[in-house]
Enzyme design. Structure first.
Site, mmCIF file in Angstrom:
data_model
loop_
_atom_site.group_PDB
_atom_site.id
_atom_site.type_symbol
_atom_site.label_atom_id
_atom_site.label_comp_id
_atom_site.label_asym_id
_atom_site.label_seq_id
_atom_site.Cartn_x
_atom_site.Cartn_y
_atom_site.Cartn_z
ATOM 1 N N ARG A 1 51.573 49.156 15.172
ATOM 2 C CA ARG A 1 50.812 50.001 15.780
ATOM 3 C C ARG A 1 49.891 50.759 16.776
ATOM 4 N NH1 ARG A 1 56.583 48.587 19.338
ATOM 5 N NH2 ARG A 1 57.025 46.672 18.067
ATOM 6 N N ALA B 1 72.577 50.814 22.498
ATOM 7 C CA ALA B 1 73.216 52.049 21.108
ATOM 8 C C ALA B 1 74.636 52.038 22.287
ATOM 9 C CB ALA B 1 72.357 53.132 21.290
ATOM 10 N N GLY C 1 60.576 45.556 15.371
ATOM 11 C CA GLY C 1 61.706 45.522 15.497
ATOM 12 C C GLY C 1 62.400 46.518 14.975
ATOM 13 N N ASN D 1 66.058 49.895 28.475
ATOM 14 C CA ASN D 1 64.703 49.287 27.823
ATOM 15 C C ASN D 1 65.454 48.589 26.927
ATOM 16 O OD1 ASN D 1 62.775 50.399 29.040
ATOM 17 N ND2 ASN D 1 62.550 51.752 27.922
HETATM 18 P P1 ADP Z 1 68.341 52.886 23.560
HETATM 19 O O1 ADP Z 1 67.801 51.545 23.227
HETATM 20 O O2 ADP Z 1 68.671 54.071 22.941
HETATM 21 O O3 ADP Z 1 70.043 51.721 23.585
HETATM 22 P P2 ADP Z 1 68.489 51.824 26.526
HETATM 23 O O4 ADP Z 1 67.095 52.631 27.214
HETATM 24 O O5 ADP Z 1 68.372 50.563 25.911
HETATM 25 O O6 ADP Z 1 68.415 52.491 25.226
HETATM 26 O O7 ADP Z 1 69.039 52.717 27.716
HETATM 27 C C1 ADP Z 1 69.869 54.213 27.721
HETATM 28 C C2 ADP Z 1 70.293 53.668 29.215
HETATM 29 O O8 ADP Z 1 70.355 54.826 29.402
HETATM 30 C C3 ADP Z 1 69.656 53.048 30.189
HETATM 31 O O9 ADP Z 1 70.506 52.432 30.858
HETATM 32 C C4 ADP Z 1 69.526 54.461 31.537
HETATM 33 O O10 ADP Z 1 69.048 53.881 32.533
HETATM 34 C C5 ADP Z 1 70.634 54.910 31.069
HETATM 35 N N1 ADP Z 1 70.788 56.297 31.505
HETATM 36 C C6 ADP Z 1 69.881 57.875 31.089
HETATM 37 N N2 ADP Z 1 69.527 58.649 31.635
HETATM 38 C C7 ADP Z 1 70.961 58.490 31.600
HETATM 39 C C8 ADP Z 1 71.900 59.220 32.790
HETATM 40 N N3 ADP Z 1 71.675 60.486 33.353
HETATM 41 N N4 ADP Z 1 72.943 58.783 33.369
HETATM 42 C C9 ADP Z 1 73.511 57.819 33.159
HETATM 43 N N5 ADP Z 1 73.154 56.976 32.082
HETATM 44 C C10 ADP Z 1 71.332 57.207 31.829
#
Ligand code: ADP
Length: 513
Positions: free
Chosen positions: A343, A79, A489, A106
């Site tokens: 699921r 995102a 998905g 994630n």
């Molecule tokens: P999405 O699928 O919604 O894009 P992800 O889990 O793939 O979410 O990515 C979210 C990212 O945001 C992760 O890499 C996580 O480590 C990062 N993140 C979470 N909290 C913080 C924060 N406080 N500051 C900076 N990055 C953060």
């Protein structure tokens, strides 16, 4: 830590990441998970057009940090990176702050693919699909509780998102199906490999090509305001250096709270003790920060438990394995459910078994069609038998019963009718190609459907339903789209569709100031 030391640390981490190929990958649909130990060599070396240079990723050195950017993006999952690319496209200067030493969150762990309807790739492959059908099936999967405006926007923009990815060198033209869907709309990389690492590599490469700064080990602690307006963030760099960085807009893309057991058990005490497939950075920071500046939440107790998680390593076994034909059997060697159900239903079926665990069974055909299985094999999860009898012995189930279950299934595939459990999808091929394989699985916390309330412009809404000016959110941090149950998905689709939208809308907001 002094600035120079912090810069040196970032550089060392960057080099380590280059060596590691910038990911951790296990898979889950936005099959979440973690850790460099999960890195898939295959993904690293696969020659996928357009992204071959992405493994040379390094992150922006700390000494290039500025005090002000047009737009601050918190979190570097799918995102956040999509938002950054769209904001840049609109002529603005975004920055991404990522709290972990690696990018991708994630998203890196997603395995099954990206759902989308009416895509050019579906058309090329004569798959007859419609946005309306995608809408109805997602709504049914969410038990009718999905935010309908968000869901409509989502399906209507899904094909555009696939095309946008293709236009930037990320081609998802290998199409499969996930549980709860009746049509093939789960788009994967051409070679059938897990979607997450491929996507992250491709997005990182685009960020680099466009010169978009991405700082890792940049932990955002607070969204700041001045005169009632969002004006930036407070960030802790390298666990040492705290700074206020200002901006005209903030986009929160911090993912969910699937790795924060305190937050989970507060809303769902019944999930205490479950393993989680989430990366350790998924701690719900964005939700807490947004609440502090007036945002609100929805569906916080709607937590998805994924039915097929390898328990010892908390590693998600992607739904594509079942989508391409695998069965689930009990320790008695019997099928016990429609494996392609949603699921929540498959999880409930596993939890009725005495050991609350089951075994995925598949043949060499499934193994060929689902590239991610090579990764599961490298991790030591896959048990092999040259015959069904040999496999039964390896996994300690009655051989005659396993043989009967497979024979019954193979006739069901032939007759296109599963009289036992009413399965209708993932039946293109029978299970008759030796050798045979098994993976032991059980349920694990996978995804947090709830999150902050946004509208289809990705504006964060307050309790009165009014947009908080300059504050946007997208991806797993936001709630509502999936209702009570997310279809496999749909989260990869969500992060691209709403991530792009956040970049576009934040850029429009900044331009209007
Ligand atoms: P999405 O699928 O919604 O894009 P992800 O889990 O793939 O979410 O990515 C979210 C990212 O945001 C992760 O890499 C996580 O480590 C990062 N993140 C979470 N909290 C913080 C924060 N406080 N500051 C900076 N990055 C953060």
């Amino acid at each position: 830590m002094k600035k120079t030391a912090a810069a040196a640390l970032t550089l060392i981490l960057s080099v380590m990441l280059v060596i590691a190929g910038c990911g951790n990958g296990d898979g889950n649909s936005k099959g979440n998970n973690k850790g460099n130990e999960n890195l898939s060599k295959d993904n690293e070396t696969s020659k996928v057009e357009g992204v071959s240079g992405a493994s040379e990723a390094s992150y922006t050195p700390y000494d290039q940090l500025k005090d002000k950017y047009d737009i601050i993006i918190i979190g570097s999952g799918g995102a956040g990176m999509s938002a950054a690319l769209e904001a840049k496209e609109k002529g603005l200067n975004p920055v991404i702050f990522e709290k972990m030493p690696v990018v991708g969150g994630n998203t890196n762990k997603s395995s099954s693919g990206m759902n989308a309807s009416e895509t050019k790739f579906q058309k090329e492959q004569n798959i007859k699909d419609s946005n309306d059908l995608f809408y109805e099936e997602s709504l049914k999967g969410g038990h009718g509780t999905n935010n309908k405006e968000m869901l409509r926007f989502f399906v209507d923009n899904s094909a555009g998102a696939i095309e946008w990815l293709d236009s930037i060198g990320i081609r998802l033209n290998n199409i499969t199906i996930t549980g709860g869907m009746n049509e093939k709309r789960t788009h994967r990389p051409e070679d059938g490999s897990a979607v997450g690492q491929y996507l992250v590599k491709g997005l990182v490469k685009n960020l680099q090509d466009k010169g978009i700064p991405l700082f890792v080990s940049a932990d955002v602690k607070e969204i700041t305001e001045q005169d009632g307006k969002i004006n930036g963030v407070k960030v802790l760099f390298n666990q040492a250096d705290e700074k206020n960085i200002t901006s005209n807009a903030v986009i929160v893309t911090t993912g969910g709270f699937g790795a924060n057991m305190d937050m989970i058990t507060e809303v769902r005490p019944d999930l205490a003790g479950y393993v989680t497939t989430n990366q350790i950075g998924s701690t719900g920071d964005g939700i807490k920060m947004i609440e502090k500046v007036g945002g609100t939440t929805v569906d916080m107790d709607q937590i998805q438990v994924h039915p097929t998680v390898q328990q010892e390593k908390s590693y998600l076994i992607g739904e594509a394995v079942r989508g391409e034909g695998a069965l689930l059997i009990s320790s008695e060697g019997k099928r016990f459910t429609n494996e392609m159900n949603t699921r929540d239903k498959v999880t409930a079926a596993i939890n009725t078994l005495p050991e609350k665990a089951a075994i995925l069974i598949f043949d060499s055909g499934v193994k060929t069609r689902v590239k991610a299985i090579e990764q599961y094999e490298k991790m030591g999860f896959v048990i092999q038998g040259d015959t069904i009898e040999a496999l039964a012995k390896e996994i300690n189930v009655p051989a005659a019963q396993l043989q009967t279950s497979l024979d019954t299934w193979n006739s069901a595939v032939k007759n296109k009718k599963d009289a036992e459990f009413g399965r209708t999808t993932g039946m293109d091929n029978d299970l008759s190609g030796a050798p045979y394989y098994a993976i032991k699985i059980g349920p694990g916390i996978h995804y947090t459907m709830g999150g902050v309330v946004i509208n289809t412009n990705t504006e964060v809404l307050n309790k009165e339903g009014t947009a908080i000016p300059g504050l946007f959110a997208a991806g797993e941090v936001a709630g509502g789209l999936h209702g009570q149950n997310r279809i496999g998905g749909n989260s990869v689709a969500e992060i691209i569709i709403f991530g792009r939208q956040a970049g576009i809308k934040a850029a429009e907001f900044v331009a209007s100031q």
